[in-house]
Design a protein around this motif. Structure first.
Motif, PDB file in Angstrom:
ATOM      1  N   LYS A 168      25.099  40.197   4.939  1.00  0.00           N
ATOM      2  CA  LYS A 168      26.237  40.836   5.598  1.00  0.00           C
ATOM      3  C   LYS A 168      26.930  41.786   4.625  1.00  0.00           C
ATOM      4  O   LYS A 168      27.271  41.412   3.499  1.00  0.00           O
ATOM      5  CB  LYS A 168      27.218  39.771   6.075  1.00  0.00           C
ATOM      6  N   LEU A 169      27.143  43.003   5.068  1.00  0.00           N
ATOM      7  CA  LEU A 169      27.804  44.009   4.244  1.00  0.00           C
ATOM      8  C   LEU A 169      29.280  43.671   4.094  1.00  0.00           C
ATOM      9  O   LEU A 169      29.983  43.466   5.084  1.00  0.00           O
ATOM     10  CB  LEU A 169      27.651  45.390   4.891  1.00  0.00           C
ATOM     11  N   LEU A 170      29.751  43.627   2.844  1.00  0.00           N
ATOM     12  CA  LEU A 170      31.151  43.335   2.568  1.00  0.00           C
ATOM     13  C   LEU A 170      31.916  44.559   2.072  1.00  0.00           C
ATOM     14  O   LEU A 170      33.076  44.750   2.431  1.00  0.00           O
ATOM     15  CB  LEU A 170      31.268  42.213   1.524  1.00  0.00           C
ATOM     16  N   ASP A 171      31.270  45.388   1.224  1.00  0.00           N
ATOM     17  CA  ASP A 171      31.991  46.513   0.627  1.00  0.00           C
ATOM     18  C   ASP A 171      30.995  47.506   0.029  1.00  0.00           C
ATOM     19  O   ASP A 171      29.916  47.111  -0.411  1.00  0.00           O
ATOM     20  CB  ASP A 171      32.929  45.998  -0.476  1.00  0.00           C
ATOM     21  N   VAL A 172      31.369  48.782   0.005  1.00  0.00           N
ATOM     22  CA  VAL A 172      30.590  49.831  -0.653  1.00  0.00           C
ATOM     23  C   VAL A 172      31.563  50.686  -1.446  1.00  0.00           C
ATOM     24  O   VAL A 172      32.528  51.209  -0.883  1.00  0.00           O
ATOM     25  CB  VAL A 172      29.840  50.722   0.367  1.00  0.00           C
ATOM     26  N   PRO A 209      26.586  58.622 -11.325  1.00  0.00           N
ATOM     27  CA  PRO A 209      27.210  58.056 -10.120  1.00  0.00           C
ATOM     28  C   PRO A 209      26.295  57.042  -9.428  1.00  0.00           C
ATOM     29  O   PRO A 209      25.112  57.317  -9.209  1.00  0.00           O
ATOM     30  CB  PRO A 209      27.467  59.270  -9.231  1.00  0.00           C
ATOM     31  N   VAL A 210      26.846  55.876  -9.140  1.00  0.00           N
ATOM     32  CA  VAL A 210      26.122  54.827  -8.425  1.00  0.00           C
ATOM     33  C   VAL A 210      27.039  54.223  -7.379  1.00  0.00           C
ATOM     34  O   VAL A 210      28.262  54.239  -7.521  1.00  0.00           O
ATOM     35  CB  VAL A 210      25.604  53.705  -9.362  1.00  0.00           C
ATOM     36  N   TYR A 211      26.423  53.714  -6.323  1.00  0.00           N
ATOM     37  CA  TYR A 211      27.167  52.922  -5.352  1.00  0.00           C
ATOM     38  C   TYR A 211      26.998  51.457  -5.700  1.00  0.00           C
ATOM     39  O   TYR A 211      25.898  51.021  -6.052  1.00  0.00           O
ATOM     40  CB  TYR A 211      26.637  53.156  -3.929  1.00  0.00           C
ATOM     41  N   LEU A 212      28.075  50.707  -5.621  1.00  0.00           N
ATOM     42  CA  LEU A 212      28.055  49.269  -5.777  1.00  0.00           C
ATOM     43  C   LEU A 212      28.247  48.685  -4.387  1.00  0.00           C
ATOM     44  O   LEU A 212      29.310  48.839  -3.785  1.00  0.00           O
ATOM     45  CB  LEU A 212      29.176  48.810  -6.719  1.00  0.00           C
ATOM     46  N   VAL A 213      27.201  48.063  -3.871  1.00  0.00           N
ATOM     47  CA  VAL A 213      27.198  47.548  -2.502  1.00  0.00           C
ATOM     48  C   VAL A 213      27.267  46.026  -2.566  1.00  0.00           C
ATOM     49  O   VAL A 213      26.378  45.387  -3.129  1.00  0.00           O
ATOM     50  CB  VAL A 213      25.930  47.997  -1.742  1.00  0.00           C
ATOM     51  N   ILE A 237      27.204  35.797  -2.977  1.00  0.00           N
ATOM     52  CA  ILE A 237      27.573  37.211  -2.863  1.00  0.00           C
ATOM     53  C   ILE A 237      26.813  37.966  -3.944  1.00  0.00           C
ATOM     54  O   ILE A 237      26.765  37.536  -5.090  1.00  0.00           O
ATOM     55  CB  ILE A 237      29.090  37.397  -3.030  1.00  0.00           C
ATOM     56  N   ARG A 238      26.191  39.060  -3.553  1.00  0.00           N
ATOM     57  CA  ARG A 238      25.412  39.877  -4.483  1.00  0.00           C
ATOM     58  C   ARG A 238      25.960  41.302  -4.494  1.00  0.00           C
ATOM     59  O   ARG A 238      26.435  41.791  -3.485  1.00  0.00           O
ATOM     60  CB  ARG A 238      23.946  39.927  -4.069  1.00  0.00           C
ATOM     61  N   VAL A 239      25.846  41.950  -5.634  1.00  0.00           N
ATOM     62  CA  VAL A 239      26.191  43.359  -5.755  1.00  0.00           C
ATOM     63  C   VAL A 239      24.903  44.110  -6.059  1.00  0.00           C
ATOM     64  O   VAL A 239      24.223  43.818  -7.049  1.00  0.00           O
ATOM     65  CB  VAL A 239      27.235  43.599  -6.861  1.00  0.00           C
ATOM     66  N   VAL A 240      24.567  45.040  -5.194  1.00  0.00           N
ATOM     67  CA  VAL A 240      23.359  45.848  -5.351  1.00  0.00           C
ATOM     68  C   VAL A 240      23.791  47.220  -5.855  1.00  0.00           C
ATOM     69  O   VAL A 240      24.712  47.826  -5.303  1.00  0.00           O
ATOM     70  CB  VAL A 240      22.598  45.973  -4.015  1.00  0.00           C
ATOM     71  N   VAL A 241      23.121  47.703  -6.897  1.00  0.00           N
ATOM     72  CA  VAL A 241      23.441  49.002  -7.490  1.00  0.00           C
ATOM     73  C   VAL A 241      22.453  50.035  -6.953  1.00  0.00           C
ATOM     74  O   VAL A 241      21.239  49.870  -7.073  1.00  0.00           O
ATOM     75  CB  VAL A 241      23.366  48.935  -9.031  1.00  0.00           C
ATOM     76  N   ILE A 242      23.006  51.096  -6.347  1.00  0.00           N
ATOM     77  CA  ILE A 242      22.206  52.153  -5.722  1.00  0.00           C
ATOM     78  C   ILE A 242      22.500  53.482  -6.407  1.00  0.00           C
ATOM     79  O   ILE A 242      23.669  53.859  -6.560  1.00  0.00           O
ATOM     80  CB  ILE A 242      22.554  52.279  -4.211  1.00  0.00           C
ATOM     81  N   ASP A 243      21.463  54.206  -6.809  1.00  0.00           N
ATOM     82  CA  ASP A 243      21.630  55.544  -7.382  1.00  0.00           C
ATOM     83  C   ASP A 243      22.241  56.448  -6.309  1.00  0.00           C
ATOM     84  O   ASP A 243      21.677  56.597  -5.219  1.00  0.00           O
ATOM     85  CB  ASP A 243      20.274  56.087  -7.831  1.00  0.00           C
TER      86      ASP A 243
END
Length: 66
Positions: free
Chosen positions: A27-31, A39-43, A51-57
């Motif tokens: 379930k998406l909690l925050d972006v 620059p990266v997105y922390l999802v 709870i996991r944080v996925v790092v996206i370029d």
């Protein structure tokens, strides 16, 4: 949206969230966009147990880690 100095365009939060959910279903909690360094997105996602944080370029949409 463009990166610092008018560089390559950044992907949207929506695209970053989709890439993260493909790598780590949940379930998406925050972006959030982080501009420290490249620059990266922390999802932030919640799966069944944690709870996991996925790092996206933010330029390519590539999953960098979780």
């Amino acid at each position: 949206m463009f990166g610092q100095g008018g560089g390559e365009p950044l992907i949207s939060k929506y695209v970053a969230a989709r890439a993260a959910q493909k790598a780590v279903p949940g379930k998406l909690l925050d972006v959030r966009l982080s501009k420290r360094g490249a620059p990266v997105y922390l999802v932030k996602l919640r799966d069944d147990s944690q709870i996991r944080v996925v790092v996206i370029d933010a330029r390519t949409g590539q999953v960098l880690g979780y």
